[in-house]
Write a protein that holds these residues in place. Structure first.
Motif, mmCIF file in Angstrom:
data_model
loop_
_atom_site.group_PDB
_atom_site.id
_atom_site.type_symbol
_atom_site.label_atom_id
_atom_site.label_comp_id
_atom_site.label_asym_id
_atom_site.label_seq_id
_atom_site.Cartn_x
_atom_site.Cartn_y
_atom_site.Cartn_z
ATOM 1 N N ASP A 165 -8.726 -1.607 5.667
ATOM 2 C CA ASP A 165 -7.391 -1.561 6.275
ATOM 3 C C ASP A 165 -6.922 -2.968 6.643
ATOM 4 O O ASP A 165 -5.799 -3.378 6.323
ATOM 5 C CB ASP A 165 -7.401 -0.690 7.531
ATOM 6 N N SER A 168 -6.011 -5.331 3.793
ATOM 7 C CA SER A 168 -4.769 -5.049 3.064
ATOM 8 C C SER A 168 -3.563 -5.753 3.672
ATOM 9 O O SER A 168 -2.473 -5.738 3.099
ATOM 10 C CB SER A 168 -4.507 -3.533 3.052
ATOM 11 N N TYR A 173 2.012 -8.251 4.505
ATOM 12 C CA TYR A 173 2.665 -8.104 5.800
ATOM 13 C C TYR A 173 3.109 -9.448 6.350
ATOM 14 O O TYR A 173 4.149 -9.550 7.002
ATOM 15 C CB TYR A 173 1.730 -7.398 6.792
ATOM 16 N N SER A 197 8.086 0.387 -2.648
ATOM 17 C CA SER A 197 6.772 1.036 -2.714
ATOM 18 C C SER A 197 5.629 0.042 -2.878
ATOM 19 O O SER A 197 4.467 0.416 -2.766
ATOM 20 C CB SER A 197 6.732 2.037 -3.870
ATOM 21 N N GLY A 199 3.365 -3.575 -1.987
ATOM 22 C CA GLY A 199 2.711 -4.014 -0.756
ATOM 23 C C GLY A 199 3.678 -4.649 0.215
ATOM 24 O O GLY A 199 3.704 -4.305 1.402
ATOM 25 N N SER A 202 6.542 -1.882 1.280
ATOM 26 C CA SER A 202 6.109 -0.873 2.251
ATOM 27 C C SER A 202 5.850 -1.506 3.612
ATOM 28 O O SER A 202 6.079 -0.869 4.656
ATOM 29 C CB SER A 202 4.858 -0.145 1.744
ATOM 30 N N ASN A 226 6.077 9.227 0.251
ATOM 31 C CA ASN A 226 5.234 8.263 0.964
ATOM 32 C C ASN A 226 6.071 7.331 1.828
ATOM 33 O O ASN A 226 5.700 7.015 2.964
ATOM 34 C CB ASN A 226 4.421 7.431 -0.029
ATOM 35 N N LEU A 230 6.686 6.380 6.211
ATOM 36 C CA LEU A 230 6.662 5.058 6.839
ATOM 37 C C LEU A 230 7.885 4.808 7.708
ATOM 38 O O LEU A 230 7.954 3.800 8.407
ATOM 39 C CB LEU A 230 6.557 3.965 5.769
ATOM 40 N N LEU A 327 -1.658 0.619 4.596
ATOM 41 C CA LEU A 327 -1.395 1.540 3.500
ATOM 42 C C LEU A 327 -2.285 1.145 2.327
ATOM 43 O O LEU A 327 -1.867 0.420 1.422
ATOM 44 C CB LEU A 327 0.081 1.495 3.122
ATOM 45 N N ALA A 329 -4.030 2.025 -0.920
ATOM 46 C CA ALA A 329 -3.927 3.010 -1.989
ATOM 47 C C ALA A 329 -5.291 3.327 -2.586
ATOM 48 O O ALA A 329 -5.594 4.472 -2.914
ATOM 49 C CB ALA A 329 -2.983 2.494 -3.077
ATOM 50 N N GLY A 351 1.464 1.000 -1.764
ATOM 51 C CA GLY A 351 0.626 0.233 -0.842
ATOM 52 C C GLY A 351 -0.253 -0.769 -1.562
ATOM 53 O O GLY A 351 0.152 -1.380 -2.550
ATOM 54 N N LYS A 352 -1.488 -0.930 -1.079
ATOM 55 C CA LYS A 352 -2.347 -2.021 -1.527
ATOM 56 C C LYS A 352 -3.651 -1.527 -2.144
ATOM 57 O O LYS A 352 -4.212 -0.524 -1.727
ATOM 58 C CB LYS A 352 -2.690 -2.918 -0.327
#
Length: 359
Positions: A165, A168, A173, A197, A199, A202, A226, A230, A327, A329, A351-352
């Motif tokens: 987590d 990612s 981010y 959708s 990285g 999202s 998905n 979020l 997120l 994946a 996600g990632k």
């Protein structure tokens, strides 16, 4: 005898055969550096783009049109890196969650044993200059059992999130938070997120909602469920006529890492005084721009690569207060990086993807 570790060494511009899993010397911390045992390393577009040489000014196509799957020959690029020539052979990997195992200076000895996130974007001198260098692009990164960075770039984190987590988070981010910080997104504003959708996309949904904005997310319809989870307020398909649905001058901020043929409508969607911020161009770097849309509406175009000083500390705080969610994946063993990248370029995930080294 020099100690060795396993790493993925990218040997040059080219296909998946350029990703070689092999023994390399262990990094040694010097002066203000720390050595980190890598527990999880997220995967990003940038690692694939760097291997393909997509950052070269000679490339004008979308990222998927220069991949190995496209059937086009991939040639060496003298200017294929972010700042200059890529330093092949080297270890890629921009995301890192790990544990500090050694330090170069006694003043950092209290960091040994601490779980950390690495800020991959380092200001080359200080935050008064935009000059920057990136882990996994300008120097060896986290696609290895160990990596070394400046002590200032290792942020201790107290969280019950898993290693995957945390791994990612940094690049996607951090890039998103930097864009929203630089664009000064305010509560109540309307923000349109293209490529929602992925990285960065999202992440942007979550970080924009955290700031109190209304989020319109653009992605393939099969990803909408998905993205709704979020917090996206409105979901549109990437083939929709955005102007017909939303109307001109309806959006305060566009976060666009897609570019390509759809770029002209982004400026028409912006209100007078609106902003467009970008840190990528996956659908193609060459765009049409009607200067009248820009200057008659007092629009600001904001490019972002160098991260501003508050950005990464902000992220660590959001994680520790559980204000955002990871997120992930899928995870892969580090040595299966080629398989992971092959699956990544199909863009069927949200996600990632995260790589896990064996220790």
């Amino acid at each position: 005898m020099t100690q060795v570790m396993k790493a993925i060494v990218t040997t040059g511009n080219g296909g998946y055969d350029k990703l070689v899993y092999k023994d390399v010397p262990m990094p040694i911390a010097e002066h203000d550096e720390v050595v980190i045992k890598v527990l999880a390393a997220g995967m990003n577009n940038t690692e694939i783009n760097t291997r393909l040489g997509w950052y070269s000014s000679s490339v004008t196509d979308a990222t998927n049109e220069v991949s190995e799957e496209s059937g086009q020959p991939i040639t060496e690029k003298t200017d294929g890196g972010w700042n200059a020539a890529t330093p092949f052979p080297f270890v890629q990997g921009t995301d890192c969650c790990g544990v500090i195992v050694s330090v170069g200076a006694a003043e950092h000895s209290d960091l040994v044993g601490k779980r950390v996130l690495v800020r991959p974007c380092t200001r080359a001198t200080d935050f008064t200059s935009m000059d920057n260098i990136w882990m996994g692009s300008d120097f060896d990164g986290a696609f290895a059992q160990y990596v070394k960075v400046r002590a200032t770039e290792a942020f201790v984190i107290e969280s019950d999130w898993s290693d995957a987590d945390l791994g990612s988070i940094p690049c996607a981010y951090g890039t998103s938070e930097n864009m929203l910080h630089r664009a000064q997104l305010q509560a109540g504003e309307v923000v349109l997120v293209t490529g929602a959708s992925g990285g960065v996309g999202s992440a942007t949904i979550q970080l924009a909602k955290r700031r109190g904005a209304k989020v319109i997310a653009v992605a393939s319809k099969d990803k909408h469920a998905n993205l709704a989870q979020l917090g996206a307020d409105q979901l549109l398909d990437r083939h929709d006529d955005l102007i017909a649905i939303l109307g001109e001058s309806s959006v305060d901020l566009v976060v666009d890492n897609v570019a390509g043929q759809g770029f002209p409508q982004m400026l028409k969607l912006l209100k007078v005084g609106g902003r467009l911020v970008s840190s990528g161009a996956i659908a193609g770097p060459i765009v049409d721009l009607d200067m009248r849309d820009m200057y008659l509406k007092d629009i600001r175009l904001i490019g972002t690569t160098a991260w501003d000083e508050p950005v990464f500390g902000n992220l660590v705080g959001y994680i520790e207060r559980n204000e955002i969610q990871p997120l992930v994946a899928k995870t892969f063993p580090l040595q299966q990086i080629a398989q992971a990248q092959q699956e990544f370029v199909t863009k069927q995930h949200v996600g990632k993807f995260v790589l896990i080294p064996e220790h």
